[in-house]
Write an enzyme that holds these catalytic residues in place. Structure first.
Site, PDB file in Angstrom:
ATOM      1  CG  PHE A 139      -1.865   1.240   1.148  1.00 39.23           C
ATOM      2  CD1 PHE A 139      -2.994   1.242   0.339  1.00 39.23           C
ATOM      3  CD2 PHE A 139      -1.571   2.393   1.863  1.00 39.23           C
ATOM      4  CE1 PHE A 139      -3.826   2.361   0.251  1.00 39.23           C
ATOM      5  CE2 PHE A 139      -2.393   3.518   1.788  1.00 39.23           C
ATOM      6  CZ  PHE A 139      -3.520   3.496   0.985  1.00 39.23           C
TER       7      PHE A 139
ATOM      8  CG  ASP B 281       5.534   3.607   2.035  1.00 42.33           C
ATOM      9  OD1 ASP B 281       5.513   4.158   3.162  1.00 42.33           O
ATOM     10  OD2 ASP B 281       4.539   3.539   1.290  1.00 42.33           O
TER      11      ASP B 281
ATOM     12  CE  LYS C 219      -1.088   5.651   7.772  1.00 42.04           C
ATOM     13  NZ  LYS C 219      -0.723   4.957   6.551  1.00 42.04           N
TER      14      LYS C 219
HETATM   15  C1  LIG Z   1      -0.892   5.302   5.128  1.00 42.05           C
HETATM   16  C2  LIG Z   1       0.154   4.885   4.175  1.00 42.05           C
HETATM   17  C3  LIG Z   1       0.390   5.601   2.986  1.00 42.05           C
HETATM   18  C4  LIG Z   1      -0.466   6.774   2.550  1.00 42.05           C
HETATM   19  O1  LIG Z   1      -0.402   7.857   3.409  1.00 42.05           O
HETATM   20  P1  LIG Z   1      -1.511   9.038   3.304  1.00 42.05           P
HETATM   21  O2  LIG Z   1      -1.039  10.041   4.298  1.00 42.05           O
HETATM   22  O3  LIG Z   1      -2.834   8.425   3.636  1.00 42.05           O
HETATM   23  O4  LIG Z   1      -1.470   9.541   1.910  1.00 42.05           O
HETATM   24  C5  LIG Z   1       1.415   5.187   2.172  1.00 42.05           C
HETATM   25  N1  LIG Z   1       2.184   4.131   2.501  1.00 42.05           N
HETATM   26  C6  LIG Z   1       1.995   3.434   3.637  1.00 42.05           C
HETATM   27  C7  LIG Z   1       2.900   2.285   3.948  1.00 42.05           C
HETATM   28  C8  LIG Z   1       0.957   3.773   4.493  1.00 42.05           C
HETATM   29  O5  LIG Z   1       0.752   3.034   5.599  1.00 42.05           O
END
Ligand SMILES: *Cc1c(COP(=O)(O)O)cnc(C)c1O
Length: 395
Positions: free
Chosen positions: A128, A215, A244
């Protein structure tokens, strides 16, 4: 009354009014134990005094001036973030998806600079990376992509946790310039790869002059038991994205780079009106300061181990519990069936949890959760799981 909000979210029937640490209160003054932290965002819990003080002071001085001018707060945060991550430079965004957009642009430009006309990025199954067009195209989940075709091209997908599959890509695809991967897959179901996976990816990227782009939007800021999850492996990525937990709820994301990725984005190649504004940077600076001074990554590691052991005890021998796994305060309890309804049941019992990938209960408690709160969380949750599996069995 008509609902003015677009129907993008399936919301639970509760509105929260205020919070303190690991506790939240709703508009009826009912109290909840927060084992989700607003999806891995409020690592320091709710209404943290240091965040409040930083925001109040900054709001009284300056909120925004734009990136047309120098921003001392941004430079200060950049200084601290690069120091603790051993990265060289940072670009600030307002969200995780935007941080990944910056990473994707770095990879493509890095490719073009090396005369690769159609650069490709290796991404993983079940990953994701966000909901913008490029990041949903990078995401390994058809539900996120469906209806938004044509997808952004230039992504090559391989299984997660399987370094061997990247060797095959290396032999067959000369257009690859980077690998984008989560150290632990959060939305995908708390999937933890083999211990040496990131080390193997580091070697493969070095051998092929690919950028290793991590990420760490969900795994970063202490949650995994280290400030950044890749520090468990002793490696340094070329690019790392954060969001986050970085602002404890104030919207801010970051794309950090080192080595060959550092100078790829030059003047005029990328930008953001809000990105790295004084208010968001003041919040993130306060977060970093508290994480470091209170050694919260180590607390996440210790509490995470305790929770895993306590869950294993509480759920021992229960049929239907497939696996309990975790790293720091990223914890998954995988059941043998869909268990989305547990979220509502837990809410009724005053506990906030999440279910992801249909079968996996996900716990992302604040790093400041106490041992007593953890005990209460496990007591409520293990009872609900047992009841759910027993009732469901009878049907
Ligand atoms: C939450 C998340 C995103 C997206 O972040 P947003 O602030 O919602 O755009 C991308 N990568 C990972 C691994 C995430 O957990």
């Amino acid at each position: 009354m008509s609902d003015p909000i677009m129907s993008t979210y399936k919301r639970l029937p509760v509105h929260f009014q205020h919070g303190e640490g690991t506790w939240l209160w709703d508009t009826d003054n009912k109290r909840y134990l927060d084992a989700l932290s607003g999806i891995a965002v409020c690592g320091l819990g709710h209404a943290h005094p240091a965040i409040k003080a930083a925001l109040c002071q900054q709001a009284g001085e300056l909120i925004h001036t734009s990136n047309l001018y120098g921003i001392s707060r941004q430079e200060q945060l950049g200084e601290n973030l690069t120091r603790i991550s051993k990265m060289d430079k940072v670009f600030f965004s307002n969200s995780g998806a935007e941080a990944n957009e910056a990473a994707i642009k770095i990879a493509r430009l890095y490719g073009h600079n090396r005369d690769i006309k159609s650069p490709a990025i290796v991404v993983m199954e079940n990953s994701f990376h966000g909901r913008t067009l490029a990041t949903l195209s990078a995401t390994g989940n058809r539900k996120v992509q469906a209806g938004f075709e044509p997808l952004v091209s230039g992504f090559v997908r391989v299984p997660y946790g399987d370094a061997e599959s990247l060797q095959v890509v290396a032999q067959n695809n000369p257009n690859v310039v980077a690998v984008l991967v989560e150290p632990i897959q959060g939305e995908g179901g708390i999937n933890i790869p083999p211990d040496d996976y990131l080390n193997q990816l580091r070697t493969i990227c070095d051998d092929n002059q690919w950028l290793l782009m991590l990420d760490e939007i969900q795994t970063g800021m202490g949650r995994s038991g280290r400030m950044f999850a890749h520090q468990h492996n002793g490696i340094v990525p070329d690019v790392m994205t954060l969001a986050k937990g970085l602002g404890n709820g104030v919207p801010i994301g970051a794309c950090l780079a080192q080595g060959p990725a550092t100078e790829v984005l030059g003047a005029g190649t990328h930008g953001s009106t809000f990105g790295g504004n004084p208010l968001a940077c003041a919040a993130a600076s306060a977060v970093l300061e508290v994480l470091e001074s209170e050694q919260l990554p180590a607390r996440a590691e210790a509490l995470g181990s305790k929770i895993l052991a306590d869950l294993a005890d509480a759920l021992e021998g229960i049929a239907g519990v497939e696996e309990i796994r975790g790293c720091g305060l990223l914890i998954g309890i995988e059941l043998d069936r869909n268990c989305g309804e547990l979220v509502t049941t837990a809410l009724k019992h005053g506990l906030l949890i999440n279910v992801t990938a249909d079968h996996t209960i996900r716990l992302l408690p604040p790093l400041v959760m106490s041992d007593e709160q953890s005990d209460e969380m496990i007591k409520i949750l293990s009872e609900l799981i047992k009841q759910f599996l027993a009732v469901d069995q009878d049907n």
